[in-house]
Structures are given as C-alpha cells and as structure tokens.
Design an enzyme around this catalytic site. Structure first.
Site, PDB file in Angstrom:
ATOM      1  N   ARG A  63       0.839  -1.199   0.000  1.00 23.95           N
ATOM      2  CA  ARG A  63       0.000   0.000   0.000  1.00 23.95           C
ATOM      3  C   ARG A  63       0.876   1.251   0.000  1.00 23.95           C
ATOM      4  O   ARG A  63       1.478   1.597   1.012  1.00 23.95           O
ATOM      5  CB  ARG A  63      -0.931  -0.012   1.210  1.00 23.95           C
ATOM      6  CG  ARG A  63      -2.099  -0.979   1.041  1.00 23.95           C
ATOM      7  CD  ARG A  63      -2.931  -1.069   2.288  1.00 23.95           C
ATOM      8  NE  ARG A  63      -2.425  -2.111   3.184  1.00 23.95           N
ATOM      9  CZ  ARG A  63      -3.005  -2.420   4.337  1.00 23.95           C
ATOM     10  NH1 ARG A  63      -4.057  -1.766   4.759  1.00 23.95           N
ATOM     11  NH2 ARG A  63      -2.497  -3.387   5.087  1.00 23.95           N
ATOM     12  N   ASP A  65       1.953   5.258  -0.185  1.00 25.09           N
ATOM     13  CA  ASP A  65       1.462   6.530   0.341  1.00 25.09           C
ATOM     14  C   ASP A  65       1.159   7.498  -0.786  1.00 25.09           C
ATOM     15  O   ASP A  65       1.526   7.279  -1.945  1.00 25.09           O
ATOM     16  CB  ASP A  65       2.511   7.158   1.267  1.00 25.09           C
ATOM     17  CG  ASP A  65       2.714   6.373   2.553  1.00 25.09           C
ATOM     18  OD1 ASP A  65       1.781   5.652   2.952  1.00 25.09           O
ATOM     19  OD2 ASP A  65       3.802   6.485   3.153  1.00 25.09           O
ATOM     20  N   TYR A 123      11.859  -1.559  -3.642  1.00 22.59           N
ATOM     21  CA  TYR A 123      11.628  -0.146  -3.933  1.00 22.59           C
ATOM     22  C   TYR A 123      12.935   0.482  -4.403  1.00 22.59           C
ATOM     23  O   TYR A 123      14.023   0.047  -4.029  1.00 22.59           O
ATOM     24  CB  TYR A 123      11.162   0.599  -2.688  1.00 22.59           C
ATOM     25  CG  TYR A 123       9.730   0.361  -2.273  1.00 22.59           C
ATOM     26  CD1 TYR A 123       8.723   1.248  -2.640  1.00 22.59           C
ATOM     27  CD2 TYR A 123       9.390  -0.742  -1.503  1.00 22.59           C
ATOM     28  CE1 TYR A 123       7.407   1.046  -2.243  1.00 22.59           C
ATOM     29  CE2 TYR A 123       8.070  -0.955  -1.107  1.00 22.59           C
ATOM     30  CZ  TYR A 123       7.084  -0.066  -1.474  1.00 22.59           C
ATOM     31  OH  TYR A 123       5.780  -0.265  -1.088  1.00 22.59           O
ATOM     32  N   ARG A 211      11.007   5.557   3.407  1.00 18.05           N
ATOM     33  CA  ARG A 211      11.380   6.967   3.344  1.00 18.05           C
ATOM     34  C   ARG A 211      12.177   7.410   4.568  1.00 18.05           C
ATOM     35  O   ARG A 211      13.001   8.321   4.490  1.00 18.05           O
ATOM     36  CB  ARG A 211      10.138   7.825   3.147  1.00 18.05           C
ATOM     37  CG  ARG A 211       9.532   7.672   1.755  1.00 18.05           C
ATOM     38  CD  ARG A 211       8.530   8.758   1.445  1.00 18.05           C
ATOM     39  NE  ARG A 211       7.273   8.560   2.139  1.00 18.05           N
ATOM     40  CZ  ARG A 211       6.499   9.536   2.583  1.00 18.05           C
ATOM     41  NH1 ARG A 211       6.883  10.799   2.453  1.00 18.05           N
ATOM     42  NH2 ARG A 211       5.359   9.271   3.180  1.00 18.05           N
TER      43      ARG A 211
END
Length: 280
Positions: A63, A65, A123, A211
């Site tokens: 999921r 952001d 990622y 992040r």
C-alpha cells in the site's frame, strides 16, 4: 459454514493484475471517501467494465502513500466465474486514466494472495545531488538534495541494517503491529544520468519505513551523521525523531517477488501469523 456461503465462494475465481501508476495526483493507494486513490480508481473501473452488480475489492502487495509511484504493483481480485475476464485487460486500458496502466491480467494460481504471499518487495528511491544537471521532466520522480552524496559512506553504513532486525526507529508505530522485518538489500548507485538510485528490498515494510531509511542514509551521505549515529538509532524502541522522512515523489515500488506456486498457501499462512492486519 452455510450452503449459501459455500456456493458464493465456489462462484468466484481469483485473478492477478500487474499494475503501474504515477502517484503524483493520487492520495495514495487505499480508498478514502472523497479522494482520488489508485485502489478506488481500479475498483470503480473493474466493476464498470465487467458490469458487476456489486463493487469489487482489490488487494495489493504494497500500500503506497500519497505521491509514491509504482512500476511493479501486484493486486488480486475475486470475480464471478461467469465474468468476461478474458477481455478485462483490454477494457481497462481503454478506460483507465493515463497515470494508471494495467500490465497484465492472469488467472491466479491456487493459494495466491497478492499481499500475504509476497516474499519480498523492492523499492527504488531516486535522488539528484547536483553532480549532474537535473532533468526537468523527471522532477516529479526524483528528489533534489544539497549534495554531493558520498555513496560509499551510505553503502558502508547500510550494511549494518541488513538482516532480520527491529526497525521501530524507522516506523510509525501501529497498535499491535510488529516492526521486525528482514532487510535484504540496501544499496546506492549512480544511473546513466548521474542521479542516485537507492534500492531498498525487504520481506515487507512497516509504515514510512522506506522513506525514513532514505532520510537516515541521505544524512550520512551528506556527512552530517555517521555509522555510529545509525547504530545508536537502531537501539530506539520507537520512531527516532532525528530521522528525516524523505518526500514521497522520489519513491517507486519496482517489483514484488513470490515463491513457487506450490509454496504460496504456506507463505500466506506464515505471513498472516506474523503480521496480521498491519501495513506492508
């Protein structure tokens, strides 16, 4: 279990959808009332093009952001057995907005669950540190930092995070959710343009973890912190306030990995037991 419920289960088939999207104009993946989301957009158009009497619900591998992109998102959806799914990919490509692209629709193997069957997510966070002129066409996908970044220092410090560890210092705590993850890869390199591509790969991620990791690594790359600071940060049982959470637009979900078909069901059982309903 009632007979009606058994019939309802037998009347559906699970499908895998591979998806890419530009997250710039989305309020994240998850459906939210009154907001434009990837999940909401996909569910709306699947329901519409298949002319289903009830809205569908899709489940994703990760999921994302608001503002985060995806090149290799994977979702599953349970559809009525009689639905014309053979034309679903073609129909979706006709109606979806240009910032969402379906890469493929295929019958899911037995035991497949886009979220819980996944064994890793990869990622990439992209940065421009001034060593090369920024490409204005990529400004929505690359974060500018006041560099230059020392990639050797970033990579050396990152090695201490590899493996099964508690990443509470990098996560926003959720009630009852574990912050223990297995980090498989954390590596920075320069691409052909001279920009920095930072790969982060793990079995799963808790909320804001990627992040936050990038915030810590960027701080080290700029020489403001060192490996000793990172080691101290890792001892924190809660999110460390000295870590900067990097902007969303530099992050992209590139790929999701799954085990062989024969191992899917076992993987789902194991993942549900350890992570329950928390974010991945």
């Amino acid at each position: 279990m009632t007979e009606g419920f058994r019939q309802a289960q037998a009347a559906t088939e699970r499908w895998r959808i591979d998806l890419s999207y530009d997250g710039t104009d989305f309020s994240g993946w998850a459906s939210q009332p009154g907001l434009r989301t990837v999940q909401g957009t996909l569910e709306h158009w699947i329901t519409q093009v298949l002319r289903l009497p009830e809205p569908v619900q899709v489940v994703c591998a990760g999921r994302t952001d608001a503002g985060v992109h995806a090149r290799g998102q994977v979702v599953h959806v349970d559809l009525p057995a009689e639905a014309p799914v053979d034309s679903l990919e073609r129909r979706l490509r006709r109606v979806l907005p240009p910032d969402v692209v379906v890469r493929g629709v295929s019958a899911a193997p037995p035991g497949f669950d886009a979220r819980f069957a996944a064994v890793w997510r990869r990622y990439v966070y992209r940065l421009n540190d001034g060593t090369a002129a920024p490409d204005p066409l990529l400004r929505g996908h690359i974060t500018r930092v006041r560099g230059p970044l020392d990639l050797d220092a970033m990579n050396a410090a990152g090695t201490m995070l590899i493996g099964l560890k508690d990443f509470a210092a990098f996560c926003r705590r959720r009630e009852g959710a574990s912050t223990i993850r297995t980090l498989l890869e954390l590596h920075a390199e320069r691409d052909d343009r001279g920009d920095v591509a930072y790969t982060v790969k793990a079995d799963a991620f808790c909320h804001s973890m990627v992040r936050s990791l990038m915030g810590a690594m960027t701080t080290i790359g700029m020489g403001k912190r060192d490996a000793d600071w990172l080691a101290e940060v890792m001892t924190s049982p809660v999110r460390n306030s000295t870590i900067n959470v990097m902007p969303a637009h530099g992050l992209c979900l590139e790929e999701v990995g799954y085990p062989p078909d024969a191992d899917l069901a076992a993987r789902v059982v194991a993942a549900r037991a350890t992570r329950g309903s928390e974010e991945l």
